[in-house]
Design a protein around this motif. Structure first.
Motif, PDB file in Angstrom:
ATOM      1  N   MET A  27      -0.381   1.211   8.982  1.00  0.00           N
ATOM      2  CA  MET A  27       0.031   2.804  10.012  1.00  0.00           C
ATOM      3  C   MET A  27      -1.209   3.599   9.806  1.00  0.00           C
ATOM      4  SD  MET A  27       4.343   3.716  10.033  1.00  0.00           S
ATOM      5  CE  MET A  27       3.830   4.986  11.375  1.00  0.00           C
ATOM      6  N   ASP A  28      -0.913   4.234  10.721  1.00  0.00           N
ATOM      7  CA  ASP A  28      -1.748   6.103  10.059  1.00  0.00           C
ATOM      8  C   ASP A  28      -1.395   6.495  11.471  1.00  0.00           C
ATOM      9  OD1 ASP A  28      -3.869   5.084  12.315  1.00  0.00           O
ATOM     10  OD2 ASP A  28      -5.448   5.180  10.850  1.00  0.00           O
ATOM     11  N   ILE A  29      -0.985   6.145  12.505  1.00  0.00           N
ATOM     12  CA  ILE A  29      -0.338   7.231  13.657  1.00  0.00           C
ATOM     13  C   ILE A  29       0.577   8.150  13.452  1.00  0.00           C
ATOM     14  CG2 ILE A  29      -1.322   5.002  15.344  1.00  0.00           C
ATOM     15  CD1 ILE A  29       1.387   4.720  15.667  1.00  0.00           C
TER      16      ILE A  29
ATOM     17  N   ARG B  84      -4.293   3.122   7.305  1.00  0.00           N
ATOM     18  CA  ARG B  84      -3.686   1.439   7.874  1.00  0.00           C
ATOM     19  C   ARG B  84      -4.442   0.552   7.768  1.00  0.00           C
ATOM     20  NH1 ARG B  84      -5.970   1.577  14.527  1.00  0.00           N
ATOM     21  NH2 ARG B  84      -4.370   3.580  14.179  1.00  0.00           N
ATOM     22  N   TYR B  85      -5.955   0.893   7.164  1.00  0.00           N
ATOM     23  CA  TYR B  85      -6.264   0.022   6.136  1.00  0.00           C
ATOM     24  C   TYR B  85      -5.959   0.230   4.749  1.00  0.00           C
ATOM     25  CZ  TYR B  85      -9.732   0.492  10.536  1.00  0.00           C
ATOM     26  OH  TYR B  85     -10.013   0.059  11.515  1.00  0.00           O
ATOM     27  N   GLY B  86      -5.334   0.235   4.101  1.00  0.00           N
ATOM     28  CA  GLY B  86      -4.746   0.587   2.902  1.00  0.00           C
ATOM     29  C   GLY B  86      -4.115  -0.728   2.781  1.00  0.00           C
ATOM     30  N   PRO B  87      -2.859  -0.727   3.451  1.00  0.00           N
ATOM     31  CA  PRO B  87      -2.621  -1.936   2.141  1.00  0.00           C
ATOM     32  C   PRO B  87      -3.480  -3.029   2.255  1.00  0.00           C
ATOM     33  CG  PRO B  87      -0.784  -1.560   3.960  1.00  0.00           C
ATOM     34  CD  PRO B  87      -2.381  -0.837   4.055  1.00  0.00           C
ATOM     35  N   ARG B  88      -4.712  -3.544   3.197  1.00  0.00           N
ATOM     36  CA  ARG B  88      -6.131  -4.807   3.142  1.00  0.00           C
ATOM     37  C   ARG B  88      -6.220  -4.749   1.926  1.00  0.00           C
ATOM     38  NH1 ARG B  88      -9.017  -6.322   8.198  1.00  0.00           N
ATOM     39  NH2 ARG B  88      -6.860  -7.153   8.433  1.00  0.00           N
TER      40      ARG B  88
ATOM     41  N   ILE C  54       3.419  -3.278  13.546  1.00  0.00           N
ATOM     42  CA  ILE C  54       4.003  -2.260  14.127  1.00  0.00           C
ATOM     43  C   ILE C  54       3.354  -2.001  15.432  1.00  0.00           C
ATOM     44  CG2 ILE C  54       4.279  -1.757  12.080  1.00  0.00           C
ATOM     45  CD1 ILE C  54       0.964   0.254  12.475  1.00  0.00           C
ATOM     46  N   ASP C  55       3.615  -0.907  15.881  1.00  0.00           N
ATOM     47  CA  ASP C  55       2.758  -1.135  17.714  1.00  0.00           C
ATOM     48  C   ASP C  55       2.430  -0.259  17.106  1.00  0.00           C
ATOM     49  OD1 ASP C  55       2.258   0.410  19.914  1.00  0.00           O
ATOM     50  OD2 ASP C  55       4.810  -0.583  20.821  1.00  0.00           O
ATOM     51  N   THR C  56       1.107  -0.358  17.199  1.00  0.00           N
ATOM     52  CA  THR C  56      -0.289   0.881  16.450  1.00  0.00           C
ATOM     53  C   THR C  56      -0.488   2.072  18.148  1.00  0.00           C
ATOM     54  OG1 THR C  56      -1.681  -1.230  17.041  1.00  0.00           O
ATOM     55  CG2 THR C  56      -2.939   0.535  16.694  1.00  0.00           C
ATOM     56  N   PHE C  57       0.269   2.263  19.645  1.00  0.00           N
ATOM     57  CA  PHE C  57       0.321   2.667  20.197  1.00  0.00           C
ATOM     58  C   PHE C  57       1.234   3.984  20.308  1.00  0.00           C
ATOM     59  CE2 PHE C  57      -2.895  -0.016  20.748  1.00  0.00           C
ATOM     60  CZ  PHE C  57      -3.625  -0.059  20.873  1.00  0.00           C
ATOM     61  N   ASN C  58       2.297   3.483  19.270  1.00  0.00           N
ATOM     62  CA  ASN C  58       4.306   4.209  20.036  1.00  0.00           C
ATOM     63  C   ASN C  58       4.674   3.715  18.827  1.00  0.00           C
ATOM     64  OD1 ASN C  58       6.458   4.717  20.220  1.00  0.00           O
ATOM     65  ND2 ASN C  58       6.528   3.731  22.708  1.00  0.00           N
TER      66      ASN C  58
ATOM     67  N   LEU D 145       8.512  -3.550  -1.896  1.00  0.00           N
ATOM     68  CA  LEU D 145       7.901  -2.446  -2.774  1.00  0.00           C
ATOM     69  C   LEU D 145       6.476  -2.640  -1.452  1.00  0.00           C
ATOM     70  CD1 LEU D 145       7.363  -3.494  -6.742  1.00  0.00           C
ATOM     71  CD2 LEU D 145       8.610  -1.056  -5.270  1.00  0.00           C
ATOM     72  N   THR D 146       5.973  -1.938  -1.163  1.00  0.00           N
ATOM     73  CA  THR D 146       5.572  -1.447   0.093  1.00  0.00           C
ATOM     74  C   THR D 146       4.654  -0.423  -0.214  1.00  0.00           C
ATOM     75  OG1 THR D 146       7.804  -1.284   1.185  1.00  0.00           O
ATOM     76  CG2 THR D 146       5.628  -0.189   2.454  1.00  0.00           C
ATOM     77  N   LEU D 147       2.948  -1.473   0.640  1.00  0.00           N
ATOM     78  CA  LEU D 147       1.608  -0.713   0.413  1.00  0.00           C
ATOM     79  C   LEU D 147       2.107   0.213   2.009  1.00  0.00           C
ATOM     80  CD1 LEU D 147       2.545  -3.375  -1.119  1.00  0.00           C
ATOM     81  CD2 LEU D 147      -0.063  -3.261  -0.461  1.00  0.00           C
ATOM     82  N   GLY D 148       1.242   1.402   1.825  1.00  0.00           N
ATOM     83  CA  GLY D 148       1.342   1.711   3.204  1.00  0.00           C
ATOM     84  C   GLY D 148       0.220   2.144   3.036  1.00  0.00           C
TER      85      GLY D 148
END
Length: 317
Positions: free
Chosen positions: A44-46, A55-59, A93-97, A120-123
């Motif tokens: 997410m980056d909203i 939003r492309y960080g985890p990948r 996630i909900d990309t818009f909310n 361990l979370t990848l943001g």
């Protein structure tokens, strides 16, 4: 009965540029049944206020993690000989909310940690730490916090909104998710709007270590103090990649000069060994500003170091 523990796919089994794009090329599974720890992404980056792209960080972190081998040569930690670990994919996630995302993430982490698994979370942008802490506090009570960042993230609001990547720790304090006497923020720096930007957390009981206090020195002595401060209670580790100087990690949305070195970053995480860590995250890697991939690679290594200091990880003699 001896468990057969998951192992990352080795470079002699499959070239590192091949194989699955999971964290460290670990096996995947749905849910955390049977797991001691897991890697999980929140793309997410909203919640970001400046440069989008996390939003492309985890990948990208997963892609760069193929270079990491399973044994820590410095600390002699062998996490994959100690814990059952898998990559459980991403939270949908909900990309818009953004407010709805908070509930989605909290609900997902309730399930992730229900059986004691350490995530361990990848943001993902730093907004995500707030809903994770809601789930953590439900299970463990108010937790201690090691927060490594260029920014305090304690804004009252951003553009009139209560939820954003600059507000998670204000909301966490308001919701009594944190044991504020066991909270430390390391690496804060740069410009602000008022002294309150760094003084407000101090007023809540946080220890605030600005970046200037870290210049030209090892942070190993600081972490000795942190271990005493945290005691035996549950601790959450939240690591914003922009805590590092942009010379080391340019691929982030809000870079600030005068930051920590990668060596200091390692000292902080390695210094958390022995604490009752219940989870951690690595946030704000933004691949569009990371053309070399080095920021994502650094993030992947820091996540591996977090795995190496989780409770139950054995170190070889």
């Amino acid at each position: 009965m001896t468990r057969t523990l998951n192992q990352p796919l080795g470079g002699n089994q499959m070239p590192r540029f091949g194989g699955p794009a999971t964290m460290m090329r670990l096996p995947t599974q749905v849910g955390t049944e049977g797991l001691d720890a897991c890697f999980v992404g929140i793309p997410m980056d909203i919640g970001a206020s400046n440069r989008a792209g996390t939003r492309y960080g985890p990948r990208q972190i997963r892609a760069e993690s193929c270079l990491i081998r399973p044994y820590n040569m410095a600390t002699r930690a062998a996490p994959f000989d100690s814990l059952m670990v898998a990559d459980i994919g991403d939270v949908a996630i909900d990309t818009f909310n953004l407010p709805k995302c908070m509930d989605i993430i909290t609900d997902a982490y309730r399930g992730i940690i229900a059986n004691g698994c350490k995530p361990l979370t990848l943001g993902g942008d730093h907004t995500l730490t707030y809903p994770i802490l809601r789930a953590m506090a439900e299970k463990y009570g108010p937790v201690g916090l090691i927060h490594v960042d260029a920014h305090a993230d304690i804004n009252e609001n951003m553009f009139g909104e209560k939820i954003a990547h600059g507000t998670p720790f204000r909301r966490a304090v308001e919701d009594s998710l944190l044991d504020t006497k066991r909270c430390i923020q390391i690496g804060l720096r740069a410009t602000g709007y008022a002294a309150d930007d760094f003084d407000w957390p101090r007023q809540q009981g946080f220890r605030v270590v600005q970046a200037e206090e870290c210049w030209h020195k090892s942070l190993t002595p600081l972490m000795e103090e942190v271990r005493k401060q945290m005691g035996d209670g549950p601790v959450y580790l939240s690591y914003d990649i922009d805590s590092l100087d942009p010379a080391f990690a340019p691929g982030t949305g809000t870079p600030e000069i005068g930051g920590l070195t990668t060596i200091q970053g390692l000292e902080i995480i390695r210094g958390a060994y022995g604490l009752n860590l219940v989870g951690g995250d690595l946030v704000e890697v933004s691949p569009p500003y990371d053309p070399s991939g080095n920021t994502a690679l650094t993030g992947a290594n820091l996540l591996f170091e977090m795995l190496c200091v989780l409770p139950g990880v054995k170190r070889r003699a």
